[in-house]
Design an enzyme around this catalytic site. Structure first.
Site, PDB file in Angstrom:
ATOM      1  N   ASN A  78       2.447 -12.698   9.220  1.00 46.49           N
ATOM      2  CA  ASN A  78       3.921 -11.532   9.414  1.00 46.49           C
ATOM      3  C   ASN A  78       4.384 -11.873   7.531  1.00 46.49           C
ATOM      4  O   ASN A  78       4.795 -11.174   7.071  1.00 46.49           O
ATOM      5  CB  ASN A  78       4.041 -11.697  10.400  1.00 46.49           C
ATOM      6  CG  ASN A  78       5.457 -11.170  10.099  1.00 46.49           C
ATOM      7  OD1 ASN A  78       5.544  -9.537   9.664  1.00 46.49           O
ATOM      8  ND2 ASN A  78       6.615 -11.813   9.244  1.00 46.49           N
ATOM      9  N   TYR A 138       3.644  -6.836  -5.100  1.00 43.96           N
ATOM     10  CA  TYR A 138       3.525  -6.805  -4.124  1.00 43.96           C
ATOM     11  C   TYR A 138       1.944  -6.360  -3.058  1.00 43.96           C
ATOM     12  O   TYR A 138       1.702  -6.167  -2.681  1.00 43.96           O
ATOM     13  CB  TYR A 138       5.048  -6.350  -3.451  1.00 43.96           C
ATOM     14  CG  TYR A 138       5.639  -5.779  -2.864  1.00 43.96           C
ATOM     15  CD1 TYR A 138       5.778  -6.828  -1.652  1.00 43.96           C
ATOM     16  CD2 TYR A 138       5.076  -4.459  -1.711  1.00 43.96           C
ATOM     17  CE1 TYR A 138       5.710  -7.108  -0.386  1.00 43.96           C
ATOM     18  CE2 TYR A 138       5.236  -4.484  -0.267  1.00 43.96           C
ATOM     19  CZ  TYR A 138       5.824  -5.346   0.248  1.00 43.96           C
ATOM     20  OH  TYR A 138       6.089  -6.037   1.695  1.00 43.96           O
ATOM     21  N   LYS A 174      -0.369  -6.409  -0.954  1.00 43.43           N
ATOM     22  CA  LYS A 174      -0.808  -6.172   0.595  1.00 43.43           C
ATOM     23  C   LYS A 174      -1.808  -4.944   0.428  1.00 43.43           C
ATOM     24  O   LYS A 174      -2.206  -4.977   1.542  1.00 43.43           O
ATOM     25  CB  LYS A 174       0.798  -4.719   0.804  1.00 43.43           C
ATOM     26  CG  LYS A 174       2.001  -6.207   1.409  1.00 43.43           C
ATOM     27  CD  LYS A 174       2.336  -6.697   1.733  1.00 43.43           C
ATOM     28  CE  LYS A 174       2.805  -7.041   2.982  1.00 43.43           C
ATOM     29  NZ  LYS A 174       2.964  -8.088   3.624  1.00 43.43           N
TER      30      LYS A 174
END
Length: 266
Positions: A88, A156, A160
């Site tokens: 996470n 980013y 991801k």
């Protein structure tokens, strides 16, 4: 999938989605190693875990630092069972790519992508051994930005999307081994990570996101999309006609940049 009495690691456990997932697994009798950068917030999560009916150990580590993965592995070496890994931990820095510092770029890649890959690799022997009977879980927290890559989030989005592809590939690689690999796609969520974002996105509560994740995981889901319904049409359009998404975004590009340029959790 039976999620009771899991023994595992939750990264980024000091706040937000990581903390809430730790508490959710604790409510089902989990014993957890809580990993994050700040010992104070990890201890706060540990108290919540114990109040929910679980048990916890705390390990303050920057997972992007040399030796951090080894420290996590050492912390669970004495455990008889390791059947859960929640990847996470993550960070974000929005803005124009040419204005991004090298340090910010490396920080996102190192924590959002490299760390979960290396941690999963290191823990796989434990997860395989523990998964032979009841099944182990690797839960990767990606982002809705992996489904629709927004401007000013190039790095980013790359991390991801990379994490999502890592999970998809690993799921196929581990088919039949007892290791269940699942990827979560949260949209904007009401966490500390979002406080510097001024784009006006609709946000979901952490409680709602985690409740949906746990329900989907219990049903054996592999791809868990917990974005608000308002985002789903854009995701479908992006899958079918990405240039139409470009056309929809471009007219408000300047306003969008102004709203996200200070979005930073590094």
């Amino acid at each position: 999938m039976n999620l009771a009495n899991r023994h595992g690691i939750v990264t980024g456990a000091g706040q937000g989605i990581g903390q809430a997932l730790a508490v959710a697994f604790a409510a089902q009798g989990g014993h957890l190693l809580l990993v994050g950068r700040t010992e104070k917030t990890l201890k706060e999560t540990a108290q919540l875990v114990e109040s929910a009916g679980g048990t916890a150990e705390v390990l303050a580590q920057d997972l992007s630092a040399p030796g951090a993965v080894d420290a996590v592995v050492r912390a669970v070496e004495s455990w008889d069972v390791v059947d859960l890994l929640v990847n996470n931990a993550g960070n974000v820095r929005a803005g124009r790519l040419e204005l991004s510092s090298d340090d910010d770029v490396r920080s996102m890649i190192d924590l959002n992508l490299t760390a979960p890959v290396l941690l999963t690799q290191a823990l796989l022997p434990h997860l395989r051994a523990s998964g032979a009977d009841a099944g182990s879980v690797v839960l990767n927290i990606s982002s809705s930005i992996a489904l629709v890559a927004m401007p000013f989030y190039a790095v980013y989005a790359a991390t991801k999307t990379g994490l999502a592809a890592f999970g998809e590939s690993l799921r196929r690689e581990l088919h039949g081994t007892g290791v269940h690999v699942a990827t979560v796609y949260p949209g904007a969520t009401d966490t500390a990570m979002m406080t510097s974002n001024n784009a006006g996105w609709e946000t979901s509560s952490v409680a709602d996101v985690v409740a949906d994740v746990m329900a989907a995981l219990a049903e054996g889901a592999h791809e868990i999309n917990v974005t608000p319904q308002s985002e789903r049409d854009m995701q479908q359009l992006n899958a079918n006609d990405p240039l139409a998404v470009d056309a929809a975004i471009v007219p408000s590009l300047d306003d969008f940049e102004a709203g996200v340029r200070d979005h930073r959790s590094i």
